[in-house]
Design a protein around this motif. Structure first.
Motif, PDB file in Angstrom:
ATOM      1  N   MET A   1      12.071  16.323  43.577  1.00  0.00           N
ATOM      2  CA  MET A   1      11.671  17.584  44.225  1.00  0.00           C
ATOM      3  C   MET A   1      11.976  18.765  43.296  1.00  0.00           C
ATOM      4  O   MET A   1      13.054  18.831  42.720  1.00  0.00           O
ATOM      5  CB  MET A   1      12.463  17.725  45.530  1.00  0.00           C
ATOM      6  N   THR A   2      11.021  19.670  43.159  1.00  0.00           N
ATOM      7  CA  THR A   2      11.276  20.835  42.308  1.00  0.00           C
ATOM      8  C   THR A   2      12.106  21.853  43.086  1.00  0.00           C
ATOM      9  O   THR A   2      12.223  21.784  44.300  1.00  0.00           O
ATOM     10  CB  THR A   2       9.958  21.528  41.907  1.00  0.00           C
ATOM     11  N   GLN A   5      10.166  23.685  45.985  1.00  0.00           N
ATOM     12  CA  GLN A   5       9.901  23.109  47.299  1.00  0.00           C
ATOM     13  C   GLN A   5      11.174  22.630  47.984  1.00  0.00           C
ATOM     14  O   GLN A   5      11.119  21.988  49.020  1.00  0.00           O
ATOM     15  CB  GLN A   5       8.861  21.997  47.226  1.00  0.00           C
ATOM     16  N   PRO A  10      10.126  20.226  52.883  1.00  0.00           N
ATOM     17  CA  PRO A  10      10.051  19.176  51.863  1.00  0.00           C
ATOM     18  C   PRO A  10       8.850  18.256  52.046  1.00  0.00           C
ATOM     19  O   PRO A  10       8.497  17.523  51.129  1.00  0.00           O
ATOM     20  CB  PRO A  10      11.362  18.406  52.046  1.00  0.00           C
ATOM     21  N   GLU A  11       8.201  18.320  53.219  1.00  0.00           N
ATOM     22  CA  GLU A  11       7.017  17.477  53.464  1.00  0.00           C
ATOM     23  C   GLU A  11       5.742  18.071  52.864  1.00  0.00           C
ATOM     24  O   GLU A  11       4.671  17.486  53.002  1.00  0.00           O
ATOM     25  CB  GLU A  11       6.840  17.204  54.968  1.00  0.00           C
ATOM     26  N   GLN A  13       3.902  19.131  49.398  1.00  0.00           N
ATOM     27  CA  GLN A  13       3.967  18.931  47.945  1.00  0.00           C
ATOM     28  C   GLN A  13       3.211  20.057  47.241  1.00  0.00           C
ATOM     29  O   GLN A  13       2.087  20.391  47.636  1.00  0.00           O
ATOM     30  CB  GLN A  13       3.326  17.582  47.636  1.00  0.00           C
ATOM     31  N   VAL A  14       3.806  20.622  46.207  1.00  0.00           N
ATOM     32  CA  VAL A  14       3.200  21.763  45.509  1.00  0.00           C
ATOM     33  C   VAL A  14       1.918  21.347  44.779  1.00  0.00           C
ATOM     34  O   VAL A  14       1.895  20.358  44.057  1.00  0.00           O
ATOM     35  CB  VAL A  14       4.183  22.365  44.477  1.00  0.00           C
ATOM     36  N   SER A  17       1.811  26.401  42.059  1.00  0.00           N
ATOM     37  CA  SER A  17       3.116  27.046  42.184  1.00  0.00           C
ATOM     38  C   SER A  17       2.942  28.559  42.311  1.00  0.00           C
ATOM     39  O   SER A  17       1.892  29.109  41.959  1.00  0.00           O
ATOM     40  CB  SER A  17       3.957  26.745  40.948  1.00  0.00           C
ATOM     41  N   GLY A 178       0.219  24.000  48.876  1.00  0.00           N
ATOM     42  CA  GLY A 178       0.566  22.584  48.797  1.00  0.00           C
ATOM     43  C   GLY A 178      -0.236  21.724  49.756  1.00  0.00           C
ATOM     44  O   GLY A 178      -1.061  22.221  50.517  1.00  0.00           O
ATOM     45  N   ARG A 179       0.041  20.424  49.655  1.00  0.00           N
ATOM     46  CA  ARG A 179      -0.591  19.451  50.564  1.00  0.00           C
ATOM     47  C   ARG A 179       0.503  18.771  51.368  1.00  0.00           C
ATOM     48  O   ARG A 179       1.644  18.652  50.918  1.00  0.00           O
ATOM     49  CB  ARG A 179      -1.389  18.416  49.773  1.00  0.00           C
ATOM     50  N   THR A 181       2.457  15.764  52.788  1.00  0.00           N
ATOM     51  CA  THR A 181       2.683  14.390  52.339  1.00  0.00           C
ATOM     52  C   THR A 181       2.830  13.437  53.522  1.00  0.00           C
ATOM     53  O   THR A 181       2.794  12.236  53.367  1.00  0.00           O
ATOM     54  CB  THR A 181       3.929  14.287  51.453  1.00  0.00           C
TER      55      THR A 181
END
Ligand code: IMP
Ligand code: MG
Length: 183
Positions: A1-2, A5, A10-11, A13-14, A17, A178-179, A181
């Motif tokens: 994880m960057t 995010q 956390p669900e 995803q970038v 950015s 983001g999308r 996950t």
């Protein structure tokens, strides 16, 4: 994880950015400024474009423009992730558009129905010219014939959130696009 995010979602995803969006917006603003539009009125289609429009107008300022800004709240998506096909005005513009050069700003160009609805409305009210600018131009078949004059990024047929965009009112606060996950 960057780092980016590691916050509340956390669900998600970038995809783009915060830094890459900021860099792209400076280029986009310079492209728009090169068109030398007089009496420019930026119309942000709410709610999804509010973060994009806020950053874009400040990038336009840095490119030497002094646009006026108004807001048009449209709804086509409701709670679901797929378009209902019908676009409604939830809150109309305050300003008249007659004789103005309008830059219509939206978050995502998908079926095209929202942008066509907004373009038709503004054109029927006598705008001199209308250019369209979207954050994400999804490269999918359109339900209606429309193209974006300016776009920050191209997308595919996946649902995106963040940077003002929601799914069921969540994730607008994310500083990145983001999308999901997980469903
Ligand atoms: P269209 O009318 O089908 O082109 O859809 C455009 C509108 O649907 C945009 O103004 C967005 O608010 C919303 N939309 C379309 N795709 C997405 C997405 O992936 N995430 C969030 N909103 C979307
Ligand atoms: Mg929208």
């Amino acid at each position: 994880m960057t780092q980016e995010q590691a916050g509340a979602a956390p669900e998600v995803q970038v995809i783009y950015s915060a830094d890459s969006i900021a860099r792209r917006l400076e280029e986009l603003a310079a492209e728009i400024a090169a068109r030398k539009l007089e009496r420019l009125l930026v119309v942000a289609v709410l709610k999804g474009s509010f973060v994009f429009a806020a950053d874009l107008i400040r990038a336009l300022y840095r490119s030497g423009l002094e646009p006026e800004v108004d807001f048009l709240t449209l709804s086509s998506y409701r709670k679901s992730r797929t378009s209902s096909g019908k676009v409604e005005i939830l809150r109309d513009l305050d300003l008249g558009v007659e004789g103005r050069n309008v830059l219509l700003v939206d978050d995502v160009l998908d079926s095209g129905r929202t942008l066509v609805f907004a373009k038709d409305l503004i054109s029927a009210r006598g705008a001199d010219s209308i250019l369209t600018c979207v954050l994400i131009d999804k490269k999918v078949p359109r339900a209606v014939n429309v193209a974006a004059d300016f776009s920050a990024f191209e997308g595919n047929d996946e649902f995106v959130v963040g940077y003002g965009m929601d799914v069921a009112h969540r994730y607008r606060e994310l500083p990145f696009v983001g999308r999901m996950t997980k469903e």
